[in-house]
Design an enzyme around this catalytic site. Sequence first.
Site, PDB file in Angstrom:
ATOM      1  N   ARG A  51       7.904   1.701  -9.102  1.00 40.46           N
ATOM      2  CA  ARG A  51       6.322   1.545  -9.219  1.00 40.46           C
ATOM      3  C   ARG A  51       5.908   2.157  -7.782  1.00 40.46           C
ATOM      4  NH1 ARG A  51       6.935  -4.625 -10.621  1.00 40.46           N
ATOM      5  NH2 ARG A  51       8.850  -4.250  -9.306  1.00 40.46           N
ATOM      6  N   ASP A  53       2.458   2.301  -5.207  1.00 44.63           N
ATOM      7  CA  ASP A  53       1.203   1.549  -5.023  1.00 44.63           C
ATOM      8  C   ASP A  53      -0.046   2.333  -5.209  1.00 44.63           C
ATOM      9  OD1 ASP A  53       2.012  -1.084  -4.098  1.00 44.63           O
ATOM     10  OD2 ASP A  53       2.857  -0.163  -2.322  1.00 44.63           O
ATOM     11  N   ARG A 199       6.323   2.918   4.129  1.00 48.68           N
ATOM     12  CA  ARG A 199       5.198   3.024   4.952  1.00 48.68           C
ATOM     13  C   ARG A 199       5.083   2.137   6.199  1.00 48.68           C
ATOM     14  NH1 ARG A 199       0.911   1.577   0.488  1.00 48.68           N
ATOM     15  NH2 ARG A 199      -0.669   1.346   2.085  1.00 48.68           N
TER      16      ARG A 199
END
Lengths: 249, 249
Positions: A51, A53, A199
């Site tokens: 998945r 974001d 990130r």
Amino acid sequence: MPRYRFTVEYDGAPYSGWQRQKSGVPSVQQALETALLACSQEEVTVHASGRTDAGVHARGQVVHVTMSKAWNPYRLMQAVNFHLKPQPVAVLDAVPVADDWHARFSCIGRWYLYRILCRTAPPALERGRVWSVAYALDADAMQLGANRLLGTQDFTSFRASLCQADSPVRTLDRLEVARVGDEIHITAAARSFLHHQVRNMVGTLALVGQKKWTADDVTAALEAKDRSAAGPTAPAEGLYFMGAVYPEE
Amino acid sequence: MPRYRFTVEYDGAPYSGWQRQKSGVPSVQQALETALLACSQEEVTVHASGRTDAGVHARGQVVHVTMSKAWNPYRLMQAVNFHLKPQPVAVLDAVPVADDWHARFSCIGRWYLYRILCRTAPPALERGRVWSVAYALDADAMQLGANRLLGTQDFTSFRASLCQADSPVRTLDRLEVARVGDEIHITAAARSFLHHQVRNMVGTLALVGQKKWTADDVTAALEAKDRSAAGPTAPAEGLYFMGAVYPEE
């Protein structure tokens, strides 16, 4: 029933992320499922290798879908792409896979690219495609910091508070920092990642690149096993899901 | 009066081209002049090394502007970029130049990049940034065709009917075709180009890349001195003005 694997490219900007939301806000999964419904009259679920974001892009997301009838894979790809228009999502290839092949559960590796544009001027052509910072970054120093994160580690300090994974332990196979013109490119590869892990690692390495942190500070952040000990979360817009690896390859 | 040279990047998509239009439709020149007015309260004219058509991008357009008072070049760049927001135009650097330095008339070389994306799927991330074609192109064959256009030639066959240049003769210094992943990149360099020359050369080389034309057909098109003898004009969205060269460099 016939199952197909797609490689998918998308611009993450208009989407709330990969996953279909109950509220009906746009998602990449919904875009693909809606296009598949339009071309097959079937309500199908599309499963992704990972998945992404809100705002995160993909050049090589891998997904699978199970259809009730067999399709010529090339024609299925063409039909889905036709019905995806004008959305910035495209199926790059489609191949038949075994009934038990699963984009997420069969996946044994994922890799990401993170792009940082280092210059005073804001991006005009790459807007929404890079993290734009007005300061210089030392790629060599960043690589020394990155090396501290390689291998099997407890990544609690680099994990989103909402991360639902059972364990914070992951094995980071690659974390490479390269200068490409006025950009810094960070490539990360692992069997799997924690939520926001890439990130958060990038946000931390940016501190090293600015000489605010040393490689030892990266080690200390890792060892603290505390999210607040590491750097900030880098913006979604610089992140690209590049590819997924499967045992048959 | 103080004169400054800027390097400018822009996304050509929202603009009718470089040049300010009487009708007030958006142009890059107008965007820059409006930003300069906002930061200096001066109505100035911005001169470019080369005008770009509607939809054509720039990574290295070079322009100059004459101001009534001296500015710190870095602060001028910052102020212009601030007032350009949210438009996709950015000043990458600003340097003082002599009173008689002229972005267009002092320029002794220009170079362009043209990007063709060759794949069945439409572009999702590179939409508006490439010419998207669904067929394969043979880069080696294209290079052989490109070689026929090098040197000092009468480019009447590759010149827009509206081209206002006095002479159709130009000297093409470089025309290089490279495969980069699933893209073909064509680099063109000359002292100056005719209107639509790069896009008309690219449209012709695409015929060679598809094996519809041979290199000899390119020579025949050149020798015909007739626009209808060459290939179609490639779309604006794949073209980038990359840079301009000046004698002092």
